[in-house]
Design a protein around this motif. Structure first.
Motif, mmCIF file in Angstrom:
data_model
loop_
_atom_site.group_PDB
_atom_site.id
_atom_site.type_symbol
_atom_site.label_atom_id
_atom_site.label_comp_id
_atom_site.label_asym_id
_atom_site.label_seq_id
_atom_site.Cartn_x
_atom_site.Cartn_y
_atom_site.Cartn_z
ATOM 1 N N ARG A 11 7.749 3.854 2.049
ATOM 2 C CA ARG A 11 6.937 3.844 0.835
ATOM 3 C C ARG A 11 6.442 2.439 0.517
ATOM 4 O O ARG A 11 5.295 2.240 0.126
ATOM 5 C CB ARG A 11 7.764 4.372 -0.336
ATOM 6 C CG ARG A 11 7.023 4.299 -1.658
ATOM 7 C CD ARG A 11 7.851 4.787 -2.805
ATOM 8 N NE ARG A 11 7.198 4.415 -4.057
ATOM 9 C CZ ARG A 11 7.680 4.674 -5.240
ATOM 10 N NH1 ARG A 11 8.818 5.312 -5.363
ATOM 11 N NH2 ARG A 11 7.039 4.306 -6.318
ATOM 12 N N TYR A 18 3.237 -4.115 -1.126
ATOM 13 C CA TYR A 18 2.474 -2.865 -1.186
ATOM 14 C C TYR A 18 3.388 -1.681 -1.425
ATOM 15 O O TYR A 18 4.478 -1.603 -0.882
ATOM 16 C CB TYR A 18 1.693 -2.665 0.116
ATOM 17 C CG TYR A 18 0.758 -3.807 0.404
ATOM 18 C CD1 TYR A 18 -0.472 -3.911 -0.244
ATOM 19 C CD2 TYR A 18 1.118 -4.809 1.295
ATOM 20 C CE1 TYR A 18 -1.321 -4.970 -0.003
ATOM 21 C CE2 TYR A 18 0.265 -5.881 1.543
ATOM 22 C CZ TYR A 18 -0.950 -5.952 0.894
ATOM 23 O OH TYR A 18 -1.789 -7.004 1.119
ATOM 24 N N ALA A 20 2.981 2.579 -1.543
ATOM 25 C CA ALA A 20 2.077 3.709 -1.313
ATOM 26 C C ALA A 20 2.153 4.743 -2.431
ATOM 27 O O ALA A 20 1.283 5.588 -2.552
ATOM 28 C CB ALA A 20 2.407 4.369 0.026
ATOM 29 N N GLN A 24 4.845 9.135 -0.875
ATOM 30 C CA GLN A 24 3.856 8.760 0.135
ATOM 31 C C GLN A 24 4.446 7.746 1.105
ATOM 32 O O GLN A 24 5.415 7.067 0.800
ATOM 33 C CB GLN A 24 2.610 8.169 -0.528
ATOM 34 C CG GLN A 24 1.946 9.086 -1.515
ATOM 35 C CD GLN A 24 1.401 10.333 -0.853
ATOM 36 O OE1 GLN A 24 0.766 10.271 0.187
ATOM 37 N NE2 GLN A 24 1.659 11.479 -1.456
ATOM 38 N N LYS A 25 3.833 7.615 2.279
ATOM 39 C CA LYS A 25 4.245 6.636 3.290
ATOM 40 C C LYS A 25 3.053 5.753 3.626
ATOM 41 O O LYS A 25 1.899 6.177 3.549
ATOM 42 C CB LYS A 25 4.729 7.342 4.560
ATOM 43 C CG LYS A 25 5.863 8.310 4.317
ATOM 44 C CD LYS A 25 7.108 7.606 3.874
ATOM 45 C CE LYS A 25 8.232 8.613 3.709
ATOM 46 N NZ LYS A 25 9.233 8.233 2.769
ATOM 47 N N ILE A 26 3.329 4.526 4.048
ATOM 48 C CA ILE A 26 2.272 3.568 4.366
ATOM 49 C C ILE A 26 1.554 3.959 5.659
ATOM 50 O O ILE A 26 0.357 4.122 5.667
ATOM 51 C CB ILE A 26 2.830 2.142 4.469
ATOM 52 C CG1 ILE A 26 3.303 1.694 3.090
ATOM 53 C CG2 ILE A 26 1.792 1.186 5.023
ATOM 54 C CD1 ILE A 26 3.991 0.363 3.061
#
Length: 45
Positions: A11, A18, A20, A24-26
């Motif tokens: 994440r 950062y 996400a 969510q995943k990067i």
């Protein structure tokens, strides 16, 4: 040619800059050809 792909399945980034978002995943950070200074033109088409 060998392609190097940098992926972070998390994440947040390792440096914490950062995020996400929740759930969510990067994903893919960058990709490049090993041993080349410039990607071939056909790659961008």
């Amino acid at each position: 040619m060998k392609v190097i792909v940098i992926v972070q399945y998390a994440r947040k980034s390792a440096d914490g800059r950062y995020d996400a978002g929740r759930g969510q995943k990067i994903g893919v950070i960058t990709a490049y050809f090993k041993g080349l200074d410039k990607c071939p033109n056909w790659l961008n088409e």
